[in-house]
Design a protein around this motif. Sequence first.
Motif, PDB file in Angstrom:
ATOM      1  N   MET A 129     -39.268 -13.496  33.345  1.00 49.40           N
ATOM      2  CA  MET A 129     -37.988 -13.497  33.358  1.00 49.40           C
ATOM      3  C   MET A 129     -37.409 -13.825  34.785  1.00 49.40           C
ATOM      4  O   MET A 129     -36.429 -14.572  35.020  1.00 49.40           O
ATOM      5  N   ALA A 130     -38.176 -12.984  35.795  1.00 49.84           N
ATOM      6  CA  ALA A 130     -37.845 -13.594  37.218  1.00 49.84           C
ATOM      7  C   ALA A 130     -37.853 -14.881  37.448  1.00 49.84           C
ATOM      8  O   ALA A 130     -37.147 -15.506  38.353  1.00 49.84           O
ATOM      9  N   GLN A 131     -39.200 -15.480  36.863  1.00 47.66           N
ATOM     10  CA  GLN A 131     -39.278 -16.947  37.280  1.00 47.66           C
ATOM     11  C   GLN A 131     -38.126 -17.950  36.729  1.00 47.66           C
ATOM     12  O   GLN A 131     -37.969 -18.793  37.070  1.00 47.66           O
ATOM     13  N   CYS A 132     -37.983 -17.643  35.463  1.00 43.24           N
ATOM     14  CA  CYS A 132     -36.639 -18.309  34.719  1.00 43.24           C
ATOM     15  C   CYS A 132     -35.361 -18.093  35.483  1.00 43.24           C
ATOM     16  O   CYS A 132     -34.913 -19.237  35.637  1.00 43.24           O
ATOM     17  N   ALA A 133     -35.246 -16.977  36.024  1.00 43.35           N
ATOM     18  CA  ALA A 133     -34.004 -16.695  36.821  1.00 43.35           C
ATOM     19  C   ALA A 133     -34.207 -17.635  38.158  1.00 43.35           C
ATOM     20  O   ALA A 133     -32.980 -18.016  38.484  1.00 43.35           O
ATOM     21  N   ILE A 134     -35.101 -17.591  38.847  1.00 42.00           N
ATOM     22  CA  ILE A 134     -35.266 -18.657  40.051  1.00 42.00           C
ATOM     23  C   ILE A 134     -35.111 -19.808  39.626  1.00 42.00           C
ATOM     24  O   ILE A 134     -34.347 -20.783  40.239  1.00 42.00           O
ATOM     25  N   SER A 135     -35.632 -20.310  38.428  1.00 40.54           N
ATOM     26  CA  SER A 135     -35.533 -21.884  38.149  1.00 40.54           C
ATOM     27  C   SER A 135     -33.975 -22.186  37.699  1.00 40.54           C
ATOM     28  O   SER A 135     -33.767 -23.145  38.470  1.00 40.54           O
ATOM     29  N   PHE A 136     -33.494 -21.395  36.909  1.00 38.66           N
ATOM     30  CA  PHE A 136     -31.865 -21.747  36.704  1.00 38.66           C
ATOM     31  C   PHE A 136     -30.961 -21.604  37.880  1.00 38.66           C
ATOM     32  O   PHE A 136     -29.886 -22.181  37.846  1.00 38.66           O
ATOM     33  N   GLU A 137     -31.396 -20.769  38.820  1.00 37.07           N
ATOM     34  CA  GLU A 137     -30.566 -20.659  39.998  1.00 37.07           C
ATOM     35  C   GLU A 137     -30.615 -21.867  40.852  1.00 37.07           C
ATOM     36  O   GLU A 137     -29.785 -22.409  41.239  1.00 37.07           O
ATOM     37  N   VAL A 138     -31.972 -22.466  40.892  1.00 35.33           N
ATOM     38  CA  VAL A 138     -32.012 -23.791  41.732  1.00 35.33           C
ATOM     39  C   VAL A 138     -31.300 -25.080  40.867  1.00 35.33           C
ATOM     40  O   VAL A 138     -30.789 -25.664  41.474  1.00 35.33           O
ATOM     41  N   MET A 139     -31.378 -24.968  39.216  1.00 32.69           N
ATOM     42  CA  MET A 139     -30.678 -25.755  38.605  1.00 32.69           C
ATOM     43  C   MET A 139     -29.296 -25.871  38.839  1.00 32.69           C
ATOM     44  O   MET A 139     -28.581 -26.841  38.931  1.00 32.69           O
ATOM     45  N   GLN A 140     -28.832 -24.667  38.977  1.00 31.51           N
ATOM     46  CA  GLN A 140     -27.345 -24.333  39.254  1.00 31.51           C
ATOM     47  C   GLN A 140     -26.879 -25.040  40.488  1.00 31.51           C
ATOM     48  O   GLN A 140     -25.864 -25.681  40.613  1.00 31.51           O
ATOM     49  N   LYS A 141     -27.629 -25.073  41.614  1.00 33.24           N
ATOM     50  CA  LYS A 141     -27.284 -25.691  42.736  1.00 33.24           C
ATOM     51  C   LYS A 141     -27.388 -27.077  42.739  1.00 33.24           C
ATOM     52  O   LYS A 141     -26.560 -27.723  43.440  1.00 33.24           O
ATOM     53  N   LEU A 142     -28.471 -27.685  41.944  1.00 27.55           N
ATOM     54  CA  LEU A 142     -28.597 -29.203  41.860  1.00 27.55           C
ATOM     55  C   LEU A 142     -27.326 -29.748  40.894  1.00 27.55           C
ATOM     56  O   LEU A 142     -26.797 -30.636  41.376  1.00 27.55           O
ATOM     57  N   GLN A 143     -26.971 -28.866  40.012  1.00 23.34           N
ATOM     58  CA  GLN A 143     -25.953 -29.055  39.082  1.00 23.34           C
ATOM     59  C   GLN A 143     -24.600 -29.240  39.935  1.00 23.34           C
ATOM     60  O   GLN A 143     -23.683 -30.099  39.751  1.00 23.34           O
ATOM     61  N   LYS A 144     -24.444 -28.115  40.785  1.00 23.46           N
ATOM     62  CA  LYS A 144     -23.179 -28.189  41.585  1.00 23.46           C
ATOM     63  C   LYS A 144     -23.103 -29.562  42.496  1.00 23.46           C
ATOM     64  O   LYS A 144     -21.881 -29.900  42.794  1.00 23.46           O
ATOM     65  N   ARG A 145     -24.338 -29.832  43.052  1.00 19.23           N
ATOM     66  CA  ARG A 145     -24.108 -31.219  43.828  1.00 19.23           C
ATOM     67  C   ARG A 145     -23.902 -32.281  43.179  1.00 19.23           C
ATOM     68  O   ARG A 145     -22.792 -33.390  43.541  1.00 19.23           O
ATOM     69  N   VAL A 146     -24.376 -32.484  41.752  1.00 18.12           N
ATOM     70  CA  VAL A 146     -23.897 -33.368  40.874  1.00 18.12           C
ATOM     71  C   VAL A 146     -22.287 -33.492  40.749  1.00 18.12           C
ATOM     72  O   VAL A 146     -21.446 -34.663  40.747  1.00 18.12           O
ATOM     73  N   SER A 147     -21.879 -32.488  40.414  1.00 21.54           N
ATOM     74  CA  SER A 147     -20.318 -32.297  40.180  1.00 21.54           C
ATOM     75  C   SER A 147     -19.647 -32.558  41.461  1.00 21.54           C
ATOM     76  O   SER A 147     -18.683 -33.212  41.533  1.00 21.54           O
ATOM     77  N   THR A 148     -20.060 -31.975  42.580  1.00 22.13           N
ATOM     78  CA  THR A 148     -19.323 -32.316  43.997  1.00 22.13           C
ATOM     79  C   THR A 148     -19.416 -34.044  44.212  1.00 22.13           C
ATOM     80  O   THR A 148     -18.464 -34.635  44.521  1.00 22.13           O
ATOM     81  N   ASP A 149     -20.629 -34.690  43.852  1.00 22.54           N
ATOM     82  CA  ASP A 149     -20.704 -36.174  44.011  1.00 22.54           C
ATOM     83  C   ASP A 149     -19.615 -36.708  43.037  1.00 22.54           C
ATOM     84  O   ASP A 149     -19.048 -37.751  43.544  1.00 22.54           O
TER      85      ASP A 149
END
Length: 402
Positions: free
Chosen positions: A264-284
């Motif tokens: 679960m901790a690794q899933c949390a880390i992966s989705f947190e990184v995905m959130q940051k990447l998705q935020k960059r997509v939204s900003t662009d």
Amino acid sequence: VVSTQSTGEEENTREHASTVSLNDENDGRLSVSITDAVSELETVKFTIQTKSALPSFSQHQMSVIRCHEEFIWLHDMLSENIEYAGYIIPPAPPKPDFEAARDKLTRITAAESTMSEDEYKKLRKELESDYLALFKKTVAMHEMYLMRIAAHSKLREDSNFRVFLEYAKDLKVRSKNKKELIGGFFKNMTKNVDEALLSSQKDKDEFFIERRTFLDDYHTRIRETTRQTEQLSESTNALSVDYMQLAGGFALLSVQDPQLQRFMAQCAISFEVMQKLQKRVSTDEDLKFTDLFKYYQREADAAKSLLYRRGRALADKDIAENKLEKAQEKFKDIPTAEAYLQDCKIRFESISEMAKTELDTFKVRRLETYRKHLVDMSELQIRHSQSKVGELSKGLELLCDL
């Protein structure tokens, strides 16, 4: 109070400002940039640096501090100058609006006691990041406005523009009071009615008939496109919020279930990184699509205003011709009518000549900007997709090793 200075980290924001606004008309003799900005409770103050090789400027390098109301004052001065009736006046930058972000920050702060420390820190960090992105966008839009004027061979020689860039003290410009706002409302209403009446006038110039038809259709289409890109940006941002909620949920499960803690901790880390990447997509998407179409929607309004001024000048010429005919029938005030008609003809021909050049330049600038932004956005989408696939592959490998 929030402050931002020009650094290498703002390269994307700088690129956004320049690619929307500049065209081949800029010969480099006048360079204008916003090097610093401070957000206060009621306003944003911009530090404007100017380098000039134009003889009309008293100095070669200048630095002044201006607020949004002074930008509006400059736009009003340019719009009201009858000498610029044949030009597309660059649209004024939108008013800075940070109220929604401030209210959200206040709500998060008030709810701090109901959240875990990590959850509170993440929400506050994300909100502060959104606030800073909005602030930088505001700076870019104001800089873009100045750069458009500086790139125009005639508008950059305007005396009010020189005062705006050279006068070191406060211009003492205030916001419009209720009486002025009401007056502006009725002025716009009168203009809309007049524009509707002029729409049926007979114009013999095929160039302007074609451009008027195009701009009417273009304005409708770009307004709808702007609405759709806003929805796209909101959907992309909503996905980043979903990723954040998933990361929080997995982090909570990792604490409650010791047997699946590492998974679960690794899933949390992966989705947190995905959130940051998705935020960059939204900003662009917001920068390359939404802001672009919003700007050219306002620029299309400015181009339509140019056609309205030319239509008004044509109507004045027709009225002057009728007055001359009546004067000749009555053998009265013929010289006065002839002089008035001559003035109307000169004004109409002058506006028409300038308008042709402006509309052609507007077309070239618009196509070049759209092409560049579409290429840039395609490259960014490929880069973001590669980052997402790489992160997902990395996360799956780590999960398989558990």
